[in-house]
Design a protein around this motif. Sequence first.
Motif, PDB file in Angstrom:
ATOM      1  N   THR A  39      43.217 -41.339 -53.754  1.00  0.00           N
ATOM      2  CA  THR A  39      43.020 -42.180 -54.863  1.00  0.00           C
ATOM      3  C   THR A  39      43.091 -43.559 -54.613  1.00  0.00           C
ATOM      4  N   ALA A  40      42.685 -44.539 -55.412  1.00  0.00           N
ATOM      5  CA  ALA A  40      42.595 -45.920 -55.260  1.00  0.00           C
ATOM      6  C   ALA A  40      44.045 -46.438 -55.122  1.00  0.00           C
ATOM      7  N   PRO A  41      44.345 -47.194 -53.911  1.00  0.00           N
ATOM      8  CA  PRO A  41      45.659 -47.733 -53.806  1.00  0.00           C
ATOM      9  C   PRO A  41      45.664 -48.997 -55.069  1.00  0.00           C
ATOM     10  N   PRO A  42      46.744 -49.068 -55.388  1.00  0.00           N
ATOM     11  CA  PRO A  42      47.043 -50.206 -56.372  1.00  0.00           C
ATOM     12  C   PRO A  42      46.496 -51.659 -56.204  1.00  0.00           C
ATOM     13  N   ASP A  43      46.538 -51.871 -54.888  1.00  0.00           N
ATOM     14  CA  ASP A  43      45.890 -53.047 -54.347  1.00  0.00           C
ATOM     15  C   ASP A  43      44.577 -53.212 -54.700  1.00  0.00           C
ATOM     16  N   SER A  44      43.931 -52.380 -54.652  1.00  0.00           N
ATOM     17  CA  SER A  44      42.173 -52.360 -54.649  1.00  0.00           C
ATOM     18  C   SER A  44      41.866 -52.657 -56.331  1.00  0.00           C
ATOM     19  N   VAL A  45      42.750 -52.433 -57.233  1.00  0.00           N
ATOM     20  CA  VAL A  45      42.434 -52.434 -58.528  1.00  0.00           C
ATOM     21  C   VAL A  45      42.264 -53.964 -59.132  1.00  0.00           C
ATOM     22  N   PRO A  46      41.394 -54.347 -59.635  1.00  0.00           N
ATOM     23  CA  PRO A  46      41.267 -55.821 -59.596  1.00  0.00           C
ATOM     24  C   PRO A  46      42.205 -56.161 -60.902  1.00  0.00           C
ATOM     25  N   ASP A  47      42.989 -57.290 -60.818  1.00  0.00           N
ATOM     26  CA  ASP A  47      43.956 -57.730 -61.918  1.00  0.00           C
ATOM     27  C   ASP A  47      43.253 -58.529 -62.939  1.00  0.00           C
ATOM     28  N   VAL A  48      44.025 -58.704 -63.981  1.00  0.00           N
ATOM     29  CA  VAL A  48      43.428 -59.390 -65.205  1.00  0.00           C
ATOM     30  C   VAL A  48      42.676 -60.687 -64.903  1.00  0.00           C
ATOM     31  N   ASN A  49      43.173 -61.427 -64.104  1.00  0.00           N
ATOM     32  CA  ASN A  49      42.616 -62.730 -63.785  1.00  0.00           C
ATOM     33  C   ASN A  49      41.295 -62.488 -63.032  1.00  0.00           C
ATOM     34  N   GLN A  50      41.200 -61.814 -62.250  1.00  0.00           N
ATOM     35  CA  GLN A  50      39.677 -61.327 -61.823  1.00  0.00           C
ATOM     36  C   GLN A  50      38.793 -60.851 -62.439  1.00  0.00           C
ATOM     37  N   LEU A  51      39.358 -59.928 -63.436  1.00  0.00           N
ATOM     38  CA  LEU A  51      38.333 -59.538 -64.480  1.00  0.00           C
ATOM     39  C   LEU A  51      37.656 -60.403 -65.490  1.00  0.00           C
ATOM     40  N   ARG A  52      38.771 -61.449 -65.885  1.00  0.00           N
ATOM     41  CA  ARG A  52      38.445 -62.586 -66.824  1.00  0.00           C
ATOM     42  C   ARG A  52      37.540 -63.663 -65.985  1.00  0.00           C
ATOM     43  N   GLU A  53      37.689 -63.823 -64.783  1.00  0.00           N
ATOM     44  CA  GLU A  53      36.630 -64.834 -63.943  1.00  0.00           C
ATOM     45  C   GLU A  53      35.231 -64.008 -64.059  1.00  0.00           C
ATOM     46  N   MET A  54      35.359 -62.904 -63.721  1.00  0.00           N
ATOM     47  CA  MET A  54      33.795 -62.006 -63.554  1.00  0.00           C
ATOM     48  C   MET A  54      33.093 -61.961 -64.941  1.00  0.00           C
ATOM     49  N   LEU A  55      34.046 -61.743 -66.363  1.00  0.00           N
ATOM     50  CA  LEU A  55      33.371 -61.948 -67.343  1.00  0.00           C
ATOM     51  C   LEU A  55      33.056 -63.244 -67.835  1.00  0.00           C
ATOM     52  N   LEU A  56      33.703 -64.301 -67.565  1.00  0.00           N
ATOM     53  CA  LEU A  56      33.429 -65.280 -68.131  1.00  0.00           C
ATOM     54  C   LEU A  56      32.158 -66.256 -67.237  1.00  0.00           C
ATOM     55  N   ASN A  57      32.035 -65.682 -66.006  1.00  0.00           N
ATOM     56  CA  ASN A  57      30.575 -65.931 -65.361  1.00  0.00           C
ATOM     57  C   ASN A  57      29.398 -65.487 -66.210  1.00  0.00           C
ATOM     58  N   HIS A  58      29.597 -64.484 -67.111  1.00  0.00           N
ATOM     59  CA  HIS A  58      28.512 -64.002 -67.912  1.00  0.00           C
ATOM     60  C   HIS A  58      28.512 -64.795 -69.194  1.00  0.00           C
ATOM     61  N   ALA A  59      29.382 -65.504 -69.444  1.00  0.00           N
ATOM     62  CA  ALA A  59      29.687 -66.194 -70.726  1.00  0.00           C
ATOM     63  C   ALA A  59      28.428 -67.074 -70.867  1.00  0.00           C
ATOM     64  N   GLY A  60      27.821 -67.148 -72.148  1.00  0.00           N
ATOM     65  CA  GLY A  60      26.816 -67.925 -72.244  1.00  0.00           C
ATOM     66  C   GLY A  60      25.328 -67.594 -71.659  1.00  0.00           C
ATOM     67  N   ALA A  61      25.154 -66.411 -71.079  1.00  0.00           N
ATOM     68  CA  ALA A  61      23.909 -65.997 -70.224  1.00  0.00           C
ATOM     69  C   ALA A  61      22.834 -65.905 -71.207  1.00  0.00           C
ATOM     70  N   ILE A  62      23.115 -65.444 -72.618  1.00  0.00           N
ATOM     71  CA  ILE A  62      22.023 -65.402 -73.704  1.00  0.00           C
ATOM     72  C   ILE A  62      21.978 -66.729 -74.232  1.00  0.00           C
ATOM     73  N   SER A  63      21.016 -67.361 -74.342  1.00  0.00           N
ATOM     74  CA  SER A  63      20.730 -68.556 -74.832  1.00  0.00           C
ATOM     75  C   SER A  63      19.128 -68.461 -75.589  1.00  0.00           C
ATOM     76  N   ASP A  64      19.304 -67.872 -76.810  1.00  0.00           N
ATOM     77  CA  ASP A  64      17.995 -67.674 -77.539  1.00  0.00           C
ATOM     78  C   ASP A  64      18.093 -68.551 -78.738  1.00  0.00           C
ATOM     79  N   SER A  65      17.342 -69.658 -78.905  1.00  0.00           N
ATOM     80  CA  SER A  65      17.258 -70.247 -80.014  1.00  0.00           C
ATOM     81  C   SER A  65      16.991 -69.647 -81.222  1.00  0.00           C
ATOM     82  N   GLU A  66      16.503 -68.441 -81.048  1.00  0.00           N
ATOM     83  CA  GLU A  66      16.121 -67.772 -82.383  1.00  0.00           C
ATOM     84  C   GLU A  66      17.501 -66.845 -83.029  1.00  0.00           C
ATOM     85  N   LEU A  67      18.442 -66.759 -82.202  1.00  0.00           N
ATOM     86  CA  LEU A  67      19.627 -66.305 -82.777  1.00  0.00           C
ATOM     87  C   LEU A  67      20.384 -67.170 -83.785  1.00  0.00           C
TER      88      LEU A  67
END
Length: 86
Positions: A39-67
């Motif tokens: 089973t995955a050791p607890p240290d290998s599970v990403p923490d909330v800050n890592q997940l937040r950072e990863m998701l924020l890297n995708h923020a604003g990825a869609i820039s469609d002037s028609e939306l």
Amino acid sequence: MATEPTQLTGKVVKGVIVIENGQRLPDGTVVRIEPVGETAPPDSVPDVNQLREMLLNHAGAISDSELPTDLSENLDHYLYGTAKTK
């Protein structure tokens, strides 16, 4: 008469064992559970800050002037044709 499988494989999902290939056992079936592999050791599970950072890297990825600029406020209007809220 169907032959019952002698061994099934599955994974734990949110604390529930889900058997692969959609196989099912009747309610009340007594089972023996034995973890297979590591089973995955607890240290290998990403923490909330890592997940937040990863998701924020995708923020604003869609820039469609028609939306529409009010898409989040009037999502039901754009999806289902209901009256706009604003």
